[in-house]
Design a protein around this motif. Sequence first.
Motif, mmCIF file in Angstrom:
data_model
loop_
_atom_site.group_PDB
_atom_site.id
_atom_site.type_symbol
_atom_site.label_atom_id
_atom_site.label_comp_id
_atom_site.label_asym_id
_atom_site.label_seq_id
_atom_site.Cartn_x
_atom_site.Cartn_y
_atom_site.Cartn_z
ATOM 1 N N CYS A 41 41.517 40.620 42.759
ATOM 2 C CA CYS A 41 41.016 39.514 42.297
ATOM 3 C C CYS A 41 42.215 38.516 41.969
ATOM 4 O O CYS A 41 41.944 37.446 42.386
ATOM 5 C CB CYS A 41 40.234 39.614 40.836
ATOM 6 S SG CYS A 41 39.080 38.373 40.251
ATOM 7 N N ALA A 42 43.088 38.987 41.262
ATOM 8 C CA ALA A 42 44.171 38.063 40.771
ATOM 9 C C ALA A 42 44.855 37.456 42.020
ATOM 10 O O ALA A 42 45.246 36.124 42.140
ATOM 11 C CB ALA A 42 45.168 38.660 40.042
ATOM 12 N N HIS A 63 43.279 34.451 43.439
ATOM 13 C CA HIS A 63 43.350 33.099 42.917
ATOM 14 C C HIS A 63 44.517 32.252 43.420
ATOM 15 O O HIS A 63 44.490 31.194 42.868
ATOM 16 C CB HIS A 63 43.243 33.377 41.737
ATOM 17 C CG HIS A 63 41.998 34.002 40.985
ATOM 18 N ND1 HIS A 63 40.704 33.291 41.084
ATOM 19 C CD2 HIS A 63 41.827 35.043 40.184
ATOM 20 C CE1 HIS A 63 39.682 34.129 40.612
ATOM 21 N NE2 HIS A 63 40.544 35.279 40.158
ATOM 22 N N CYS A 105 40.569 34.468 36.479
ATOM 23 C CA CYS A 105 39.199 34.504 35.864
ATOM 24 C C CYS A 105 38.997 35.506 35.074
ATOM 25 O O CYS A 105 39.867 36.149 34.419
ATOM 26 C CB CYS A 105 38.107 34.781 37.257
ATOM 27 S SG CYS A 105 38.523 36.462 37.661
ATOM 28 N N CYS A 141 40.071 39.131 35.988
ATOM 29 C CA CYS A 141 41.620 39.571 36.096
ATOM 30 C C CYS A 141 42.265 38.980 35.068
ATOM 31 O O CYS A 141 43.546 39.556 34.675
ATOM 32 C CB CYS A 141 41.831 39.195 37.313
ATOM 33 S SG CYS A 141 41.738 37.300 37.761
HETATM 34 ZN ZN ZN Z 1 40.070 36.932 38.926
#
Ligand code: ZN
Length: 497
Positions: A341-342, A345, A380, A383
Amino acid sequence: MSADSPGERRGFRAFFANALRPKKSRQVLRKGYSASTPDLRKDSLRPSTGTTITASDDVPPLPSLAPLEAHRLKYRALNAGKDTQLGENRDHTEILHAIGVGEIDPSDPYADGHIHDHRPPGEATIASLPPTLWTLISSYLNPADRASLAFTSKTLLSRLGPSPFDDLALPSNRDYRSDFLSTQDGHLPHHLLCFPCGIFHRRTQEGTEKLLPADKVNPLFNCPNLRNALLPPPRHRITHNRTLPFTFAQLTLRAHRFSPAHGIPVESLSRRWRRDGWSHHSRFLIHKNHLLMRVTSTCFADPGLPPSSQRMLLYSREDYWPYFSACAHWRDGELMNACKCALGHIPVPRETTALQGLEHRAKDVMARRIHNPNALTTLCGKCRPMRRCPECPSEYLIEVKLTEDRSDARALVFRHAIVVTRWCDLGDGRSPRLSREWAACEGLPDGEGYDSFQMLGKRSISGTFESMITDDTLPGQRIVSMNPKGKKLGEKGTGWY
Ligand SMILES: [Zn+2]
Ligand SMILES: [Zn+2]
Ligand SMILES: [Zn+2]
């Protein structure tokens, strides 16, 4: 001031005269400041108090320190004895009294409580009980505790006889033998307890033991089980080809608990290394007789990576473990999903032709905004929070940072990099079995669970670690479970890859 001083001039001439005057910061002391005039230096040159230097020439007085620096020094002098966080006065006398002899914790096995034990000797009471009763009492203990009981005093040894030590000598009781022998660590500075053998071996590199990569043979003593694949020495995996053998946890904690001659300083364990595009930095500290480790792993990541490239970046092709440091439970829960997820971004730069680029730039200028391809990445709610493994004392923080890429020495290039930091508690170094934290990081068998949220509570390992380095407390960071659903599927799970 004379009549033609700047304050009295008017008009065009005065404007130029002022404009052409040298800046204050450019003015240097030309006269009156030299080693040959000691009286001047003594009387008027006092930089530490922030006063000005008065030179005899017509040069206006110049502050000896920049105003900000002077303020900083003054602030520091005013707050010398104050806690940086609380603003309270730090009373060193009080601190020394608080850690003095009056405050020994009776439950702390390493506190020197026995010095202040004024109770009358209990030999007569022990001797008054019949040997059969002592044998019955000892039958409730495990072999290690039974031997410890017999080792306590001559009276108890005579009541229990040699059988507790005969039991320890059995090959099946090797682990119990190690447990018993680990209590004798403080008396044997030149030896080290070997767990595969259950024997104290003489240290062969006494005081010069060095932590080496895992593929280097690095025996710290002559051990018959050195090459026995069935009895590997206990070690904790840090990353690929980097491990922390338990012997090093023993050595640093012995040096901390008993004397420097018992081991090596904990600072000697820290390392920096690079492998497979990742750079790692490990650091170790001792807090309350526990060895804490922090491993920071960094890898440059391109924006907009497809899932397959994200996997290439995160997992090694050799054994499908993550490149960064992870505990035995990394497959369960959200750790790897949070990493992916990170990575998602990282801002993608605009794909434009030259003309479109001009158009975008014009629009940016019109809207008074600046397009920055190196914009800071915001993570977010999934993460960003720190993750704690529920089954062992490990905490993870995932960040995306702009980092200088030094692969091209000619250009200054900043690129986004994923930074995964793991903090963990590796226990008190008594034995890989008795030290619950070490055992938990290695993965306990089912049923012997370690509940990190219950054990650690609100105190975080990362907070403890960072506050020891910086002398300041970190702002509170939300810590969430790495495995909130508590599913334990390990390699059979579907989410880990
Ligand atoms: Zn995230
Ligand atoms: Zn051995
Ligand atoms: Zn874990």
